[in-house]
Scaffold this motif. Structure first.
Motif, short mmCIF file in Angstrom:
data_model
loop_
_atom_site.label_atom_id
_atom_site.label_comp_id
_atom_site.label_asym_id
_atom_site.label_seq_id
_atom_site.Cartn_x
_atom_site.Cartn_y
_atom_site.Cartn_z
N GLY A 8 0.83 -1.10 0.13
CA GLY A 8 0.17 -0.02 0.05
C GLY A 8 0.82 1.31 -0.04
N SER A 9 0.18 2.42 -0.49
CA SER A 9 0.68 3.78 -0.40
C SER A 9 -0.38 4.63 -0.23
CB SER A 9 1.69 4.18 -1.74
OG SER A 9 0.97 4.04 -2.81
N PRO A 10 0.01 5.82 0.41
CA PRO A 10 -1.13 6.76 0.59
C PRO A 10 -1.93 7.29 -0.68
CG PRO A 10 0.86 7.26 1.93
CD PRO A 10 1.33 6.29 0.73
N GLU A 11 -1.17 7.57 -1.82
CA GLU A 11 -1.57 7.61 -3.11
C GLU A 11 -0.84 7.06 -3.98
OE1 GLU A 11 -2.64 12.04 -3.85
OE2 GLU A 11 -2.59 12.48 -1.78
N TRP A 12 -1.42 7.04 -5.20
CA TRP A 12 -0.37 6.19 -6.41
C TRP A 12 0.48 7.38 -6.71
CZ3 TRP A 12 0.43 1.41 -8.11
CH2 TRP A 12 1.05 1.34 -9.25
N ALA A 13 0.18 8.64 -6.75
CA ALA A 13 0.93 9.74 -7.04
C ALA A 13 1.54 10.34 -5.83
CB ALA A 13 0.21 10.83 -8.01
N HIS A 14 2.07 9.50 -5.02
CA HIS A 14 2.84 9.78 -3.92
C HIS A 14 4.49 9.73 -3.98
CE1 HIS A 14 3.54 9.93 0.47
NE2 HIS A 14 4.04 8.45 0.37
N SER A 15 5.24 10.85 -4.17
CA SER A 15 6.48 10.88 -4.53
C SER A 15 7.34 9.85 -4.08
CB SER A 15 7.13 11.95 -4.54
OG SER A 15 6.44 13.15 -5.33
N ALA A 16 7.22 9.69 -2.89
CA ALA A 16 7.85 8.62 -2.04
C ALA A 16 7.74 7.28 -2.86
CB ALA A 16 7.82 8.56 -0.61
N ALA A 17 6.53 6.89 -2.91
CA ALA A 17 6.11 5.63 -3.58
C ALA A 17 6.47 5.56 -5.02
CB ALA A 17 4.75 5.30 -3.39
N VAL A 18 6.40 6.59 -5.61
CA VAL A 18 6.79 6.55 -7.08
C VAL A 18 8.22 6.34 -7.34
CG1 VAL A 18 7.05 8.19 -9.23
CG2 VAL A 18 5.02 8.35 -7.95
N TYR A 19 9.06 6.87 -6.41
CA TYR A 19 10.50 6.64 -6.38
C TYR A 19 10.81 5.30 -6.20
CZ TYR A 19 15.40 6.82 -5.01
OH TYR A 19 16.56 6.66 -4.60
N MET A 20 10.19 4.75 -5.22
CA MET A 20 10.37 3.26 -4.64
C MET A 20 10.02 2.22 -5.66
SD MET A 20 12.59 3.43 -1.69
CE MET A 20 13.65 3.33 -3.34
N ARG A 21 8.66 2.65 -6.02
CA ARG A 21 8.27 1.62 -7.05
C ARG A 21 9.11 1.68 -8.31
NH1 ARG A 21 2.76 4.02 -6.07
NH2 ARG A 21 3.24 5.17 -7.75
N GLY A 22 9.78 2.75 -8.70
CA GLY A 22 10.39 2.87 -9.84
C GLY A 22 11.74 2.05 -9.61
N TRP A 23 12.30 2.02 -8.38
CA TRP A 23 13.50 1.24 -8.20
C TRP A 23 13.25 -0.28 -8.30
CZ3 TRP A 23 14.25 -1.48 -3.31
CH2 TRP A 23 15.53 -1.84 -3.13
N LEU A 24 11.99 -0.53 -7.77
CA LEU A 24 11.68 -1.85 -7.78
C LEU A 24 11.54 -2.46 -9.13
CD1 LEU A 24 8.76 -2.07 -5.08
CD2 LEU A 24 11.14 -3.37 -4.96
N HIS A 25 10.90 -1.63 -10.04
CA HIS A 25 10.70 -1.96 -11.37
C HIS A 25 11.78 -1.99 -12.47
CE1 HIS A 25 8.10 -2.28 -15.00
NE2 HIS A 25 8.86 -1.56 -15.55
N ASN A 26 12.60 -0.98 -12.07
CA ASN A 26 13.71 -0.80 -13.21
C ASN A 26 15.25 -1.39 -12.51
OD1 ASN A 26 12.73 1.44 -15.20
ND2 ASN A 26 11.63 2.04 -13.30
N GLU A 27 15.04 -1.30 -11.36
CA GLU A 27 16.66 -1.93 -10.99
C GLU A 27 16.60 -3.17 -10.11
OE1 GLU A 27 19.14 1.37 -9.02
OE2 GLU A 27 17.61 2.79 -9.70
N MET A 28 15.47 -3.63 -9.58
CA MET A 28 15.36 -4.85 -8.76
C MET A 28 14.57 -6.00 -9.59
SD MET A 28 17.39 -3.81 -6.56
CE MET A 28 17.45 -5.36 -5.65
N GLY A 29 13.96 -5.52 -10.72
CA GLY A 29 13.21 -6.63 -11.20
C GLY A 29 12.00 -7.00 -11.05
N VAL A 30 11.56 -6.38 -9.81
CA VAL A 30 10.01 -6.51 -9.64
C VAL A 30 9.17 -5.77 -10.17
CG1 VAL A 30 8.77 -6.69 -7.56
CG2 VAL A 30 11.09 -7.42 -7.24
N GLN A 31 8.60 -6.21 -11.22
CA GLN A 31 7.56 -5.63 -12.07
C GLN A 31 6.29 -5.02 -11.42
OE1 GLN A 31 9.10 -5.17 -15.34
NE2 GLN A 31 10.78 -5.98 -14.00
N LEU A 32 6.11 -4.03 -11.91
CA LEU A 32 4.65 -3.34 -11.16
C LEU A 32 3.50 -4.15 -11.43
CD1 LEU A 32 4.94 0.26 -13.07
CD2 LEU A 32 5.50 -0.01 -10.58
#
Length: 329
Positions: A108-132
């Motif tokens: 979960g995150s407070p909003e989808w457009a929550h900058s902290a979550a955007v940054y960490m989801r991007g890290w998961l997807h692009n650098e750690m291979g855990v897709q959205l």
């Protein structure tokens, strides 16, 4: 000719203090400055454009500045920037021990457009291979129910997002109804010492230092947005505002570096500030486009990938050209 008058809204930042109080002045500009919580500012500026110049979440900014004929533009002034590896909170019973364990989990995150979550989801997807689309996503207020999304979204194909209106992320995480929360502010259950709720990365500071040294990315959470009509009417205003914000920030850093007096009620702060100045190549909190190019490009990419921005934008188009004009004497 008299100065123009602009309304400004931000949270109470030390690096804005001298500009806000008048110790630093933007040439040709007088202001009325509202000091409010960033949540209130984001909601009111996004919905009603209540100020000429406003602090704004970078995620929400990216959604609005990439609309067709956007009515806002940015200043490369950073209100808030934080690394976010410390923002993953997990329930021990979820079996999550590594990033890879997030696959198939409820996050979960407070909003989808929550900058902290955007940054960490991007890290998961692009650098750690855990897709959205490998995670079940949830949206709810961090510590109180009822928080809603403030900008329109176009979620990527295959991404599942469930909105929970009547419970908070803290409640859901403590009960084990979600497995992980990505939250800028620690959930209440964690602060109150719930035995099942822990950080996924307890060594987050070491991770963040290593990440910066490897990537050169210093994540940006909130920036300054201005209504485009101000720039249309007064093309010089953006650069004059930027200059004032920059001077105010330099004064703030000078205070932090001063070892002579206790300007802030913490020990060894000036020593730590000097260490950070060295780590960040002389400026621990840089403003500007070129100075933050790797970060701007990364966050714009993540925002587009996650269906927040309407398209992939470039740093050069979201800031006024005059702000980046180099002046050499």
């Amino acid at each position: 000719m008299s100065d123009i008058h602009l309304s400004i809204a931000t949270t109470d930042y030390d690096h804005f203090r001298d500009f806000r109080t008048g110790a630093v002045k933007a040439q040709g500009i007088e202001h009325t400055w509202s000091v409010l919580s960033h949540h209130e500012i984001f909601a009111r500026f996004t919905a009603n454009r209540e100020w000429d110049v406003s602090e704004l979440s970078f995620a929400k900014f990216s959604a609005q500045v990439t609309r067709e004929n956007p009515d806002i533009i940015g200043l490369p002034v950073i209100c808030s920037r934080l690394f976010r590896f410390g923002s993953f909170y997990v329930n021990r019973n979820s079996g999550i021990r590594t990033v890879q364990d997030l696959r198939g989990k409820k996050v979960g995150s407070p909003e989808w457009a929550h900058s902290a979550a955007v940054y960490m989801r991007g890290w998961l997807h692009n650098e750690m291979g855990v897709q959205l689309d490998e995670i079940e996503w949830y949206q709810a207020g961090a510590n109180a129910p009822g928080r809603v999304e403030k900008v329109e979204l176009t979620l990527p194909e295959g991404v599942r997002l469930t909105r929970v209106a009547d419970r908070s992320l803290s409640d859901l995480l403590a009960a084990g109804d979600i497995d992980c929360a990505i939250i800028a502010r620690p959930p209440t259950c964690f602060l109150e010492g719930h035995p099942d709720v822990v950080r996924l990365f307890p060594d987050f500071v070491d991770m963040e230092r290593a990440y910066y040294q490897r990537s050169g990315v210093w994540p940006i959470m909130h920036i300054i947005a201005m209504q485009r009509r101000v720039l249309d009417e007064h093309p010089w205003a953006a650069r004059n505002l930027y200059n004032a914000f920059q001077e105010s920030k330099l004064r703030s850093i000078e205070r932090l570096l001063d070892p002579a007096v206790s300007r802030y009620p913490l020990p060894w702060l000036a020593t730590y500030a000097r260490e950070m100045r060295e780590l960040f190549d002389g400026d621990p909190f840089p403003y500007g486009v070129k100075e933050n190019m790797a970060t701007w490009e990364q966050l714009l990419t993540y925002s587009a990938q996650q269906g927040i921005a309407h398209r992939l934008a470039t740093p050069d188009e979201i800031f006024p050209p005059g702000v980046t004009t180099e002046v050499v004497v």
